[in-house]
Write a protein that holds these residues in place. Structure first.
Motif, PDB file in Angstrom:
ATOM      1  N   HIS A 208      94.289  35.726 -73.728  1.00 20.64           N
ATOM      2  CA  HIS A 208      93.233  35.991 -72.743  1.00 20.64           C
ATOM      3  C   HIS A 208      93.770  35.891 -71.316  1.00 20.64           C
ATOM      4  O   HIS A 208      93.382  36.676 -70.440  1.00 20.64           O
ATOM      5  CB  HIS A 208      92.091  35.008 -72.942  1.00 20.64           C
ATOM      6  N   SER A 209      94.656  34.938 -71.083  1.00 18.80           N
ATOM      7  CA  SER A 209      95.239  34.816 -69.737  1.00 18.80           C
ATOM      8  C   SER A 209      96.072  36.048 -69.387  1.00 18.80           C
ATOM      9  O   SER A 209      96.041  36.536 -68.253  1.00 18.80           O
ATOM     10  CB  SER A 209      96.096  33.552 -69.664  1.00 18.80           C
ATOM     11  N   GLN A 210      96.791  36.574 -70.383  1.00 20.30           N
ATOM     12  CA  GLN A 210      97.591  37.773 -70.124  1.00 20.30           C
ATOM     13  C   GLN A 210      96.701  38.997 -69.933  1.00 20.30           C
ATOM     14  O   GLN A 210      97.009  39.878 -69.112  1.00 20.30           O
ATOM     15  CB  GLN A 210      98.559  37.999 -71.294  1.00 20.30           C
ATOM     16  N   MET A 211      95.581  39.064 -70.652  1.00 22.46           N
ATOM     17  CA  MET A 211      94.628  40.150 -70.447  1.00 22.46           C
ATOM     18  C   MET A 211      94.053  40.098 -69.033  1.00 22.46           C
ATOM     19  O   MET A 211      93.877  41.134 -68.377  1.00 22.46           O
ATOM     20  CB  MET A 211      93.504  40.059 -71.489  1.00 22.46           C
ATOM     21  N   ALA A 212      93.741  38.902 -68.571  1.00 18.81           N
ATOM     22  CA  ALA A 212      93.232  38.751 -67.200  1.00 18.81           C
ATOM     23  C   ALA A 212      94.281  39.185 -66.182  1.00 18.81           C
ATOM     24  O   ALA A 212      93.946  39.780 -65.145  1.00 18.81           O
ATOM     25  CB  ALA A 212      92.826  37.298 -66.963  1.00 18.81           C
ATOM     26  N   TYR A 213      95.550  38.912 -66.471  1.00 19.22           N
ATOM     27  CA  TYR A 213      96.627  39.336 -65.564  1.00 19.22           C
ATOM     28  C   TYR A 213      96.694  40.860 -65.468  1.00 19.22           C
ATOM     29  O   TYR A 213      96.869  41.419 -64.375  1.00 19.22           O
ATOM     30  CB  TYR A 213      97.957  38.765 -66.065  1.00 19.22           C
ATOM     31  N   VAL A 214      96.536  41.531 -66.601  1.00 22.74           N
ATOM     32  CA  VAL A 214      96.532  42.996 -66.593  1.00 22.74           C
ATOM     33  C   VAL A 214      95.346  43.511 -65.780  1.00 22.74           C
ATOM     34  O   VAL A 214      95.470  44.462 -64.992  1.00 22.74           O
ATOM     35  CB  VAL A 214      96.499  43.545 -68.030  1.00 22.74           C
ATOM     36  N   MET A 215      94.163  42.900 -65.969  1.00 29.55           N
ATOM     37  CA  MET A 215      92.986  43.289 -65.181  1.00 29.55           C
ATOM     38  C   MET A 215      93.248  43.106 -63.690  1.00 29.55           C
ATOM     39  O   MET A 215      92.862  43.949 -62.862  1.00 29.55           O
ATOM     40  CB  MET A 215      91.778  42.442 -65.593  1.00 29.55           C
TER      41      MET A 215
ATOM     42  N   ARG B 137      90.832  44.975 -61.157  1.00 21.30           N
ATOM     43  CA  ARG B 137      89.549  44.463 -61.683  1.00 21.30           C
ATOM     44  C   ARG B 137      89.526  42.946 -61.499  1.00 21.30           C
ATOM     45  O   ARG B 137      89.527  42.169 -62.442  1.00 21.30           O
ATOM     46  CB  ARG B 137      89.397  44.849 -63.150  1.00 21.30           C
ATOM     47  N   THR B 138      89.496  42.540 -60.234  1.00 19.31           N
ATOM     48  CA  THR B 138      89.679  41.118 -59.917  1.00 19.31           C
ATOM     49  C   THR B 138      88.509  40.257 -60.373  1.00 19.31           C
ATOM     50  O   THR B 138      88.706  39.106 -60.767  1.00 19.31           O
ATOM     51  CB  THR B 138      89.892  40.939 -58.410  1.00 19.31           C
ATOM     52  N   ASP B 139      87.284  40.778 -60.319  1.00 23.19           N
ATOM     53  CA  ASP B 139      86.127  39.981 -60.726  1.00 23.19           C
ATOM     54  C   ASP B 139      86.190  39.652 -62.214  1.00 23.19           C
ATOM     55  O   ASP B 139      85.951  38.502 -62.623  1.00 23.19           O
ATOM     56  CB  ASP B 139      84.829  40.731 -60.406  1.00 23.19           C
TER      57      ASP B 139
ATOM     58  N   LEU C 210      87.710  35.654 -66.593  1.00 22.24           N
ATOM     59  CA  LEU C 210      88.494  35.320 -67.781  1.00 22.24           C
ATOM     60  C   LEU C 210      89.459  34.173 -67.503  1.00 22.24           C
ATOM     61  O   LEU C 210      89.678  33.302 -68.369  1.00 22.24           O
ATOM     62  CB  LEU C 210      89.257  36.564 -68.239  1.00 22.24           C
ATOM     63  N   TYR C 211      90.045  34.139 -66.310  1.00 19.64           N
ATOM     64  CA  TYR C 211      90.912  33.013 -65.935  1.00 19.64           C
ATOM     65  C   TYR C 211      90.141  31.691 -65.986  1.00 19.64           C
ATOM     66  O   TYR C 211      90.648  30.683 -66.506  1.00 19.64           O
ATOM     67  CB  TYR C 211      91.460  33.224 -64.520  1.00 19.64           C
ATOM     68  N   ASN C 212      88.945  31.690 -65.440  1.00 21.85           N
ATOM     69  CA  ASN C 212      88.152  30.450 -65.424  1.00 21.85           C
ATOM     70  C   ASN C 212      87.772  30.010 -66.831  1.00 21.85           C
ATOM     71  O   ASN C 212      87.669  28.802 -67.100  1.00 21.85           O
ATOM     72  CB  ASN C 212      86.900  30.648 -64.568  1.00 21.85           C
ATOM     73  N   GLN C 213      87.564  30.954 -67.731  1.00 17.83           N
ATOM     74  CA  GLN C 213      87.284  30.594 -69.123  1.00 17.83           C
ATOM     75  C   GLN C 213      88.476  29.882 -69.757  1.00 17.83           C
ATOM     76  O   GLN C 213      88.309  28.907 -70.504  1.00 17.83           O
ATOM     77  CB  GLN C 213      86.936  31.848 -69.926  1.00 17.83           C
TER      78      GLN C 213
ATOM     79  N   ASN D 179      97.434  32.340 -60.597  1.00 21.08           N
ATOM     80  CA  ASN D 179      96.852  33.679 -60.476  1.00 21.08           C
ATOM     81  C   ASN D 179      95.460  33.635 -59.849  1.00 21.08           C
ATOM     82  O   ASN D 179      95.067  34.563 -59.129  1.00 21.08           O
ATOM     83  CB  ASN D 179      96.798  34.345 -61.849  1.00 21.08           C
ATOM     84  N   ILE D 180      94.717  32.570 -60.121  1.00 18.60           N
ATOM     85  CA  ILE D 180      93.414  32.413 -59.456  1.00 18.60           C
ATOM     86  C   ILE D 180      93.608  32.249 -57.954  1.00 18.60           C
ATOM     87  O   ILE D 180      92.858  32.809 -57.142  1.00 18.60           O
ATOM     88  CB  ILE D 180      92.657  31.205 -60.050  1.00 18.60           C
ATOM     89  N   ILE D 181      94.634  31.488 -57.562  1.00 20.17           N
ATOM     90  CA  ILE D 181      94.920  31.281 -56.139  1.00 20.17           C
ATOM     91  C   ILE D 181      95.262  32.613 -55.464  1.00 20.17           C
ATOM     92  O   ILE D 181      94.843  32.879 -54.334  1.00 20.17           O
ATOM     93  CB  ILE D 181      96.067  30.269 -55.972  1.00 20.17           C
ATOM     94  N   THR D 182      96.008  33.467 -56.167  1.00 21.79           N
ATOM     95  CA  THR D 182      96.366  34.762 -55.575  1.00 21.79           C
ATOM     96  C   THR D 182      95.149  35.656 -55.405  1.00 21.79           C
ATOM     97  O   THR D 182      95.112  36.488 -54.491  1.00 21.79           O
ATOM     98  CB  THR D 182      97.411  35.480 -56.449  1.00 21.79           C
TER      99      THR D 182
END
Length: 668
Positions: A225-232, A237-239, A244-247, A265-268
């Protein structure tokens, strides 16, 4: 001796039984008793080392090997290298493996892990490829997973092309590694689909185990899931990525490396917004053991973001400290210097920022391109256009690029330095003439140079450029016309000879139906044709002339209440108050003021108490020019003069204050 031998044999039996049951702590007690009988028992020492390794006591195991190194010799080389690897002494583990007299399969497996940790991916790939080719056991799938991880790391960190090694993506680990390799190649859509596939495979494989709970499945899926969020995030698709990062953060996974990457990645995404959340997340990147879980580039990116966060939170000293530390660790990397420059610019110290950039560009010429571009930008901010142009022209890698040439010409034109702008064109054209003659970029520069010279009246200088363009394309009439115009000022004979190459008027004329063009939908003006009338072509009678129709004048509209017979008022155009017959507004009758005056007083009561208003009371003083008796009735309607009336004797009364009425003239 016999009893001792029996005792040792029974101890070995106990140790063997504990080892099979996985009770290594109890086995250590038996081994200690055996070693009391014989301190140099190699087998007992080796078993004791293995028990400590199984219990995770790597330091104790390593101490035993160091103390009894002469006795043990090379019998426990694998265990020694493994303990050093688990204690993050990777360099020592590498030396131990390389100094081994024989490279067993176990040592090769560990050697591949050590090389991966040291990020020596080419050697690591060779080791795993050899192991897969020359071994057949139950660990083949794990070796393939490790090999795919090596390929993914090479794709992500070294941007190496992905080789097809024929690894079947039957497990979610293999599928996940394949997705990481696609991310490194920039194939984000395909990578996201592959991560979806890995997620499905993970759910299916883990759900078959009855001992695995839903929480365990979600924890295992956290990496995917973290890697999927990175692709987004890379797709913009930052929102969705932030959600997903917060989850993943809420799950609190045990992998500190995963937590650190997710928090970074959340910080970025937050950047200079939501800095309080970023300050909370940055604590997750400081967890113990993070440096052993991530690649060097990942750790470097986290440190860069810490420095930027300090700058965004106005912690100038902390920002300078972190960026200086990064510069000492990475002396040739331009990013720490750029962070320091950004901090200086926030403090309005542009001069110091330029000095820092100049110093770095002189010391590290191999990575000075971005630094010099930043210098040019700072010079422009300060209004030093010429210095900015000099810096841009000093960048050998970029100075002949069309974008940089365009910027230089624009800047020089604004400074009215036409000669320098022409010199920029000249150098760039010579560069392309030697490296890429006749290319699209070369001809485009020649065309722009010619147009620029013609624009600023340098027709003589534009001749060579125009001739070069015309030779490339003799059918270009526009270029030929420009060339003739330029030669007309220098050599009229040449201009005449070139004019012969112009196409004739007949060749340039186009067959166009004018009537059809005028009647088309795109025409702005359409000529209307008058309809033919019967007898239109008949000859006109003599003496008759065409009479033009006159437009009828429309009668003006009169007001509703207008009497057409009455004479209009001559002063009707003047405002009402300026007309001679205006007398002003009529005053209305004075209304009885109810509730006004002093508290408790009424208009009726005050009139009754006023003796001057009663008919029976005699005047307090004789009025001048008045007669006694009969004259009282005659003068009753005359307004008395305005003077204060004396108070009646023997009576005390209060009178309401006299107020001037709005709009009145001299009233009480």
């Amino acid at each position: 001796m016999a009893s001792g031998g029996v005792s040792v044999a029974s101890l070995w039996t106990e140790v063997n039984r504990c080892g099979q049951n996985g009770d290594f702590t109890r086995a250590l007690k038996g081994l200690s008793k055996i070693l009391q009988e014989n301190k140099e028992d190699v087998t007992a020492l080796h078993c004791k080392i293995v028990c400590h390794v199984q219990n995770g006591s790597f330091k104790e195991a390593l101490n035993i090997m160091n103390i009894h190194s002469k006795v043990i010799g090379s019998a426990a080389l694998f265990e020694k290298a493994y303990c050093e690897y688990r204690l993050n002494r990777v360099e020592n583990a590498l030396k131990t493996i390389e100094n081994a007299p024989e490279q067993t399969d176990k040592l090769k497996e560990l050697y591949g892990q050590v090389l991966y940790r040291l990020e020596r991916y080419d050697e690591c790939k060779a080791v795993y490829t050899d192991l897969i080719r020359n071994s057949q056991d139950e660990y083949e799938e794990e070796r393939k997973t490790n090999l795919s991880a090596v390929m993914a790391a090479m794709s992500q960190w070294e941007k190496a092309p992905v080789e097809d090694l024929g690894l079947s993506e039957t497990t979610y680990e293999l599928c996940y590694n394949a997705a990481c390799a696609l991310i490194g190649q920039g194939q984000l859509t395909e990578a996201f689909d592959k991560l979806r596939e890995a997620e499905e495979l993970c759910r299916v494989s883990l759900s078959e185990d009855t001992d695995v709970t839903e929480e365990d499945i979600e924890s295992e899926l956290a990496v995917i899931h973290s890697q999927m969020a990175y692709v987004m995030q890379l797709q913009g698709r930052t929102d969705e990525a932030l959600q997903l990062y917060n989850q993943v953060i809420k799950l609190k996974p045990s992998d500190v490396g995963l937590l650190a990457v997710t928090a970074n990645n959340i910080i970025t995404i937050n950047k200079d917004q939501n800095v309080f959340d970023s300050k909370k997340k940055v604590k997750l990147t400081n967890a113990e053991g993070v440096e052993y879980k991530l690649a060097k580039k990942q750790l470097q990116a986290i440190e860069f973001n810490k420095a930027l966060l300090a700058m965004y939170t106005n912690q100038a000293d902390q920002c300078r400290k972190l960026s200086s530390s990064l510069q000492s660790q990475n002396p040739g990397h331009p990013r720490p210097v750029l962070i320091q420059v950004a901090q200086l610019c926030r403090e309005k110290q542009h001069g110091k920022a330029i000095e820092l950039l100049q110093q770095f560009s002189e010391q590290h010429t191999e990575s000075a391109t971005g630094i010099k571009l930043t210098m040019a930008q700072l010079y422009l901010v300060q209004g030093h256009v010429t210095k900015a142009c000099d810096v841009l022209r000093s960048i050998e890698e970029f100075k002949h690029k069309p974008g940089v040439v365009s910027a230089l010409v624009t800047l020089y034109s604004n400074e009215e330095d036409i000669d320098s702008a022409i010199d920029v064109f000249k150098q760039s054209i010579e560069h392309y003439q030697s490296s890429q003659p006749g290319s699209a970029a070369h001809l485009a520069l020649v065309r722009e140079a010619a147009n620029f010279k013609l624009k600023y009246g340098r027709k003589k200088e534009a001749i060579s450029d125009l001739e070069q363009l015309w030779k490339q394309n003799p059918k270009d009439v526009h270029t030929l016309a420009q060339l003739i115009s330029a030669y007309s000022l220098v050599d009229t004979d040449k201009a005449k000879s070139l004019s012969k190459h112009l196409p004739s008027a007949d060749a340039m004329s186009f067959k166009v139906d004018v009537d059809e063009l005028e009647n088309s939908h795109g025409a702005t003006y359409v000529r209307k044709k008058a309809a033919k009338v019967a007898g239109e072509n008949l000859p006109k009678e003599q003496g008759l002339e065409d009479v033009k129709k006159k437009r009828k004048k429309k009668k003006g509209k009169l007001p509703k209440n207008c009497d057409p017979k009455a004479t209009p008022d001559a002063e009707r155009w003047l405002p009402m108050r300026e007309r001679s017959y205006y007398r002003g507004k009529k005053k209305g009758k004075k209304k009885e003021q109810i509730g006004k005056g002093t508290q408790g007083a009424t208009a009726g009561a005050s009139a009754e108490l006023d003796a001057s208003k009663t008919a029976s009371s005699p005047p307090t003083s004789p009025r001048p020019g008045s007669a006694s008796g009969s004259s009282t009735a005659a003068t009753s309607n005359v307004v008395p003069p305005r003077q204060q009336k004396p108070a009646a004797s023997g009576a005390v009364r209060k009178k309401a204050p006299q107020k001037k009425k709005k709009g009145g003239k001299g009233g009480w």
